[in-house]
Design a protein around this motif. Structure first.
Motif, PDB file in Angstrom:
ATOM      1  N   CYS A  96     -10.674  -0.483  32.012  1.00  0.00           N
ATOM      2  CA  CYS A  96     -11.893  -0.357  32.795  1.00  0.00           C
ATOM      3  C   CYS A  96     -13.032  -1.146  32.321  1.00  0.00           C
ATOM      4  O   CYS A  96     -13.643  -1.890  32.610  1.00  0.00           O
ATOM      5  N   LYS A  97     -13.239  -0.937  30.934  1.00  0.00           N
ATOM      6  CA  LYS A  97     -14.103  -1.732  30.210  1.00  0.00           C
ATOM      7  C   LYS A  97     -13.883  -3.115  29.967  1.00  0.00           C
ATOM      8  O   LYS A  97     -14.899  -3.917  30.281  1.00  0.00           O
ATOM      9  N   ALA A  98     -12.693  -3.491  29.987  1.00  0.00           N
ATOM     10  CA  ALA A  98     -12.268  -5.025  30.038  1.00  0.00           C
ATOM     11  C   ALA A  98     -12.456  -5.876  31.250  1.00  0.00           C
ATOM     12  O   ALA A  98     -13.125  -6.692  31.400  1.00  0.00           O
ATOM     13  N   VAL A  99     -12.493  -5.001  32.511  1.00  0.00           N
ATOM     14  CA  VAL A  99     -12.500  -5.500  33.884  1.00  0.00           C
ATOM     15  C   VAL A  99     -14.033  -5.704  33.967  1.00  0.00           C
ATOM     16  O   VAL A  99     -14.597  -6.618  34.555  1.00  0.00           O
ATOM     17  N   ILE A 100     -14.987  -4.677  33.610  1.00  0.00           N
ATOM     18  CA  ILE A 100     -16.355  -4.601  33.680  1.00  0.00           C
ATOM     19  C   ILE A 100     -16.862  -6.040  32.554  1.00  0.00           C
ATOM     20  O   ILE A 100     -17.627  -6.713  33.025  1.00  0.00           O
ATOM     21  N   LEU A 144     -19.456   7.339  38.922  1.00  0.00           N
ATOM     22  CA  LEU A 144     -18.435   6.677  38.220  1.00  0.00           C
ATOM     23  C   LEU A 144     -19.008   5.131  38.562  1.00  0.00           C
ATOM     24  O   LEU A 144     -19.078   4.319  37.536  1.00  0.00           O
ATOM     25  N   ALA A 145     -19.334   4.962  39.676  1.00  0.00           N
ATOM     26  CA  ALA A 145     -20.014   3.435  40.045  1.00  0.00           C
ATOM     27  C   ALA A 145     -21.377   3.371  39.185  1.00  0.00           C
ATOM     28  O   ALA A 145     -21.473   2.426  38.396  1.00  0.00           O
ATOM     29  N   ALA A 146     -22.156   4.453  39.026  1.00  0.00           N
ATOM     30  CA  ALA A 146     -23.538   4.383  38.352  1.00  0.00           C
ATOM     31  C   ALA A 146     -23.004   4.090  36.721  1.00  0.00           C
ATOM     32  O   ALA A 146     -23.791   3.384  36.202  1.00  0.00           O
ATOM     33  N   LEU A 147     -22.143   4.578  36.482  1.00  0.00           N
ATOM     34  CA  LEU A 147     -21.661   4.529  34.959  1.00  0.00           C
ATOM     35  C   LEU A 147     -21.189   3.213  34.653  1.00  0.00           C
ATOM     36  O   LEU A 147     -21.278   2.722  33.651  1.00  0.00           O
ATOM     37  N   ALA A 148     -20.475   2.806  35.807  1.00  0.00           N
ATOM     38  CA  ALA A 148     -19.813   1.380  35.549  1.00  0.00           C
ATOM     39  C   ALA A 148     -20.902   0.268  35.446  1.00  0.00           C
ATOM     40  O   ALA A 148     -20.819  -0.596  34.842  1.00  0.00           O
ATOM     41  N   LEU A 149     -22.066   0.551  36.273  1.00  0.00           N
ATOM     42  CA  LEU A 149     -23.297  -0.240  36.331  1.00  0.00           C
ATOM     43  C   LEU A 149     -23.831  -0.352  35.044  1.00  0.00           C
ATOM     44  O   LEU A 149     -24.387  -1.516  34.544  1.00  0.00           O
ATOM     45  N   VAL A 150     -24.024   0.982  34.285  1.00  0.00           N
ATOM     46  CA  VAL A 150     -24.606   1.066  32.914  1.00  0.00           C
ATOM     47  C   VAL A 150     -23.637   0.195  31.997  1.00  0.00           C
ATOM     48  O   VAL A 150     -24.185  -0.566  31.033  1.00  0.00           O
ATOM     49  N   GLU A 151     -22.475   0.457  31.996  1.00  0.00           N
ATOM     50  CA  GLU A 151     -21.443  -0.344  31.329  1.00  0.00           C
ATOM     51  C   GLU A 151     -21.703  -1.828  31.375  1.00  0.00           C
ATOM     52  O   GLU A 151     -21.792  -2.787  30.580  1.00  0.00           O
ATOM     53  N   PHE A 152     -21.703  -2.290  32.871  1.00  0.00           N
ATOM     54  CA  PHE A 152     -22.139  -3.729  32.919  1.00  0.00           C
ATOM     55  C   PHE A 152     -23.539  -4.292  32.465  1.00  0.00           C
ATOM     56  O   PHE A 152     -23.501  -5.659  31.781  1.00  0.00           O
ATOM     57  N   LEU A 153     -24.473  -3.382  32.573  1.00  0.00           N
ATOM     58  CA  LEU A 153     -25.729  -3.908  31.967  1.00  0.00           C
ATOM     59  C   LEU A 153     -25.992  -3.835  30.470  1.00  0.00           C
ATOM     60  O   LEU A 153     -26.798  -4.503  29.984  1.00  0.00           O
ATOM     61  N   ASP A 154     -24.869  -3.045  29.786  1.00  0.00           N
ATOM     62  CA  ASP A 154     -25.109  -3.241  28.293  1.00  0.00           C
ATOM     63  C   ASP A 154     -24.155  -4.355  27.910  1.00  0.00           C
ATOM     64  O   ASP A 154     -23.065  -4.482  28.033  1.00  0.00           O
ATOM     65  N   PRO A 155     -25.095  -5.215  27.099  1.00  0.00           N
ATOM     66  CA  PRO A 155     -24.290  -6.743  26.729  1.00  0.00           C
ATOM     67  C   PRO A 155     -23.549  -6.265  25.501  1.00  0.00           C
ATOM     68  O   PRO A 155     -22.572  -7.151  24.924  1.00  0.00           O
ATOM     69  N   GLY A 156     -23.631  -4.963  25.191  1.00  0.00           N
ATOM     70  CA  GLY A 156     -23.111  -4.857  23.367  1.00  0.00           C
ATOM     71  C   GLY A 156     -23.690  -5.528  22.552  1.00  0.00           C
ATOM     72  O   GLY A 156     -24.419  -5.085  22.009  1.00  0.00           O
ATOM     73  N   ASP A 157     -23.370  -6.667  22.244  1.00  0.00           N
ATOM     74  CA  ASP A 157     -24.344  -7.441  21.363  1.00  0.00           C
ATOM     75  C   ASP A 157     -25.267  -8.043  22.030  1.00  0.00           C
ATOM     76  O   ASP A 157     -25.166  -8.786  22.852  1.00  0.00           O
ATOM     77  N   PRO A 158     -26.558  -7.713  21.326  1.00  0.00           N
ATOM     78  CA  PRO A 158     -27.977  -8.120  21.990  1.00  0.00           C
ATOM     79  C   PRO A 158     -28.076  -9.917  22.033  1.00  0.00           C
ATOM     80  O   PRO A 158     -28.376 -10.193  23.014  1.00  0.00           O
ATOM     81  N   ALA A 159     -27.287 -10.588  21.354  1.00  0.00           N
ATOM     82  CA  ALA A 159     -27.035 -11.919  21.502  1.00  0.00           C
ATOM     83  C   ALA A 159     -26.608 -12.395  22.473  1.00  0.00           C
ATOM     84  O   ALA A 159     -26.690 -13.596  22.994  1.00  0.00           O
ATOM     85  N   ALA A 160     -25.769 -11.569  23.152  1.00  0.00           N
ATOM     86  CA  ALA A 160     -24.922 -11.778  24.266  1.00  0.00           C
ATOM     87  C   ALA A 160     -25.505 -11.788  25.531  1.00  0.00           C
ATOM     88  O   ALA A 160     -25.165 -12.017  26.673  1.00  0.00           O
ATOM     89  N   ALA A 161     -26.795 -11.225  25.648  1.00  0.00           N
ATOM     90  CA  ALA A 161     -27.595 -10.937  27.002  1.00  0.00           C
ATOM     91  C   ALA A 161     -27.871 -12.182  27.442  1.00  0.00           C
ATOM     92  O   ALA A 161     -28.250 -12.186  28.588  1.00  0.00           O
ATOM     93  N   SER A 162     -28.317 -13.254  26.824  1.00  0.00           N
ATOM     94  CA  SER A 162     -28.507 -14.505  27.477  1.00  0.00           C
ATOM     95  C   SER A 162     -27.566 -15.250  27.957  1.00  0.00           C
ATOM     96  O   SER A 162     -26.519 -15.084  27.869  1.00  0.00           O
ATOM     97  N   PRO A 163     -28.010 -15.929  29.176  1.00  0.00           N
ATOM     98  CA  PRO A 163     -26.977 -16.761  29.956  1.00  0.00           C
ATOM     99  C   PRO A 163     -26.220 -17.706  29.180  1.00  0.00           C
ATOM    100  O   PRO A 163     -26.597 -18.213  28.045  1.00  0.00           O
ATOM    101  N   ILE A 164     -24.937 -17.751  29.646  1.00  0.00           N
ATOM    102  CA  ILE A 164     -24.173 -18.865  28.857  1.00  0.00           C
ATOM    103  C   ILE A 164     -23.925 -20.061  29.639  1.00  0.00           C
ATOM    104  O   ILE A 164     -23.458 -20.122  31.006  1.00  0.00           O
ATOM    105  N   SER A 165     -24.478 -21.292  29.096  1.00  0.00           N
ATOM    106  CA  SER A 165     -24.423 -22.497  29.927  1.00  0.00           C
ATOM    107  C   SER A 165     -23.265 -22.952  30.267  1.00  0.00           C
ATOM    108  O   SER A 165     -22.361 -22.921  29.255  1.00  0.00           O
ATOM    109  N   GLY A 166     -22.867 -23.832  31.114  1.00  0.00           N
ATOM    110  CA  GLY A 166     -21.789 -24.416  31.361  1.00  0.00           C
ATOM    111  C   GLY A 166     -21.302 -25.639  30.532  1.00  0.00           C
ATOM    112  O   GLY A 166     -20.082 -25.934  30.164  1.00  0.00           O
TER     113      GLY A 166
END
Length: 405
Positions: free
Chosen positions: A320-324, A383-405
């Motif tokens: 589930c974490k990998a899919v999110i 479960l949907a709300a907890l999945a949203l929390v997981e989705f919003l958490d970037p893990g590494d703070p540096a990964a929160a910024s957009p990734i340019s193409g």
């Protein structure tokens, strides 16, 4: 050795809690539904507008009135009077005698129509509630054994239809049938239960009355104590909830079996459909509650398992974490960002997750329709709300910024 003693004590407490859980539900049901006259009357009040009950009451009252009215005797008297008044018409007597069957049926239909008008009128719900209020006292006497007389006779607990009969006789008189005023008092009844079934329920009812509303609290205390004593508390919680789900499911099966036993033991002449409708209405709260508790306990048991250290549970969580995570990465590739929300959720992950669970729990407790379907719906939303929390958490703070193409 100490761990073994704790495990045994925990298992005993959890088993006792699981066995008492259905009885706790029954105690609340008996206290609120059967022990309270107003609640009982309010429960069965909607049946007054149900066609099945209306037809059954119409049949019972019509049969009682016609049996006391002596329709055949009335037709015979009219036939004799007409024959005497016209002696020059010898065929008149035989003709009327041949029509006596049709006349009898016509009078019966006339009575039935008058009774049906009363039963379908706006006054009937009040009469129905009045009759059930009186019957509730008889039912409680039968369950508690405080009275030596159960029901109105023949070992039955019944609802007296006398007020409805009086209204029907007035309706007949108003419709131009003066003979209705001479009908003696009748006491047609609507059967609620048989004495032998109540005798079997009396022991359980008396035990429940002793504990009353304390039993649910006792179950909670036993369950919490069993979990706290356990060496592996998460596993104990899961198994305890699973045991409660099983015992409540067994009660549901018992109610289903009891419904068929109740139907099979109805006296002859009783409208089975109406009697079963009454049964289903009275036990509706109990049936719904045990189903809800069974589903809720099963959901909690699954929650305890899938948040635990079992290999399969870890695999599902990782999947589930990998899919999110893939979904989060996809949104970054298209230039979307959570902004400051992602890092904030990362810093307060536990508090946010606890708040989500708390809000879901409060919303469920405040929700009016506490059914098994509602439990599954709230579980899916959680479960949907907890999945949203997981989705919003970037893990590494540096990964929160957009990734340019």
């Amino acid at each position: 050795m100490a761990h073994r003693i704790r495990s045994i004590a925990s298992a005993l407490l959890l088993t006792l809690a699981a066995l008492l859980a259905p009885l706790a539900v029954a105690s609340v049901w008996m206290a609120d539904e059967l022990g309270d006259t107003d609640r009982y009357v309010a429960t069965v009040a909607p049946l007054a507008t149900d066609p099945v009950v209306q037809n059954a009451v119409t049949t019972q009252v019509t049969t009682a009135i016609v049996s006391r009215l002596d329709v055949k005797g009335l037709v015979g008297a009219v036939t004799g009077a007409l024959t005497s008044a016209a002696p020059s018409q010898p065929k008149l007597g035989s003709t009327l005698q041949n029509l006596s069957g049709a006349l009898t049926g016509g009078i019966t239909d006339f009575v039935q129509q008058a009774v049906h008008q009363v039963v379908t009128s706006s006054a009937f719900p009040s009469l129905w509630n009045q009759a059930n209020r009186a019957a509730h006292t008889v039912l409680m006497d039968a369950l508690t054994g405080s009275s030596g007389v159960i029901g109105t006779g023949d070992g039955q607990v019944t609802i007296s239809l006398a007020p409805i009969e009086d209204a029907a006789k007035q309706q007949l008189a108003a419709a131009g049938f003066p003979a209705a005023a001479d009908i003696p008092d009748i006491n047609a009844t609507f059967v609620v239960a048989q004495t032998d079934a109540l005798h079997r329920a009396r022991t359980v009812f008396n035990v429940v009355q002793v504990f009353g509303n304390w039993l649910p609290l006792i179950v909670v205390v036993l369950f919490v104590a069993g979990v706290l004593l356990a060496v592996r508390r998460r596993r104990a919680f899961g198994y305890g909830q699973l045991a409660i789900a099983v015992t409540c499911a067994l009660v549901g099966v018992g109610l289903w079996i009891g419904r068929h036993v109740y139907r099979d033991h109805l006296p002859s002449g009783v409208d089975a459909d109406a009697a079963m409708l009454l049964y289903d209405t009275v036990v509706r709260f109990l049936r719904t509650t045990v189903r809800t508790i069974a589903v809720l306990a099963l959901v909690l048991a699954l929650g305890a398992y899938f948040t635990g250290p079992a290999a399969f549970a870890r695999h599902i969580r990782a999947l589930c974490k990998a899919v999110i995570g893939h979904g989060r990465a996809l949104t970054r590739r298209v230039g979307m960002s959570t902004g400051p929300v992602g890092p904030w959720v990362n810093r307060h992950r536990r508090a946010v997750s606890a708040a989500v669970v708390g809000v879901a729990l409060i919303a469920f407790l405040l929700y009016d329709d506490a059914s098994g379907t509602a439990v599954l719906t709230f579980a899916a939303l959680l479960l949907a709300a907890l999945a949203l929390v997981e989705f919003l958490d970037p893990g590494d703070p540096a990964a929160a910024s957009p990734i340019s193409g």
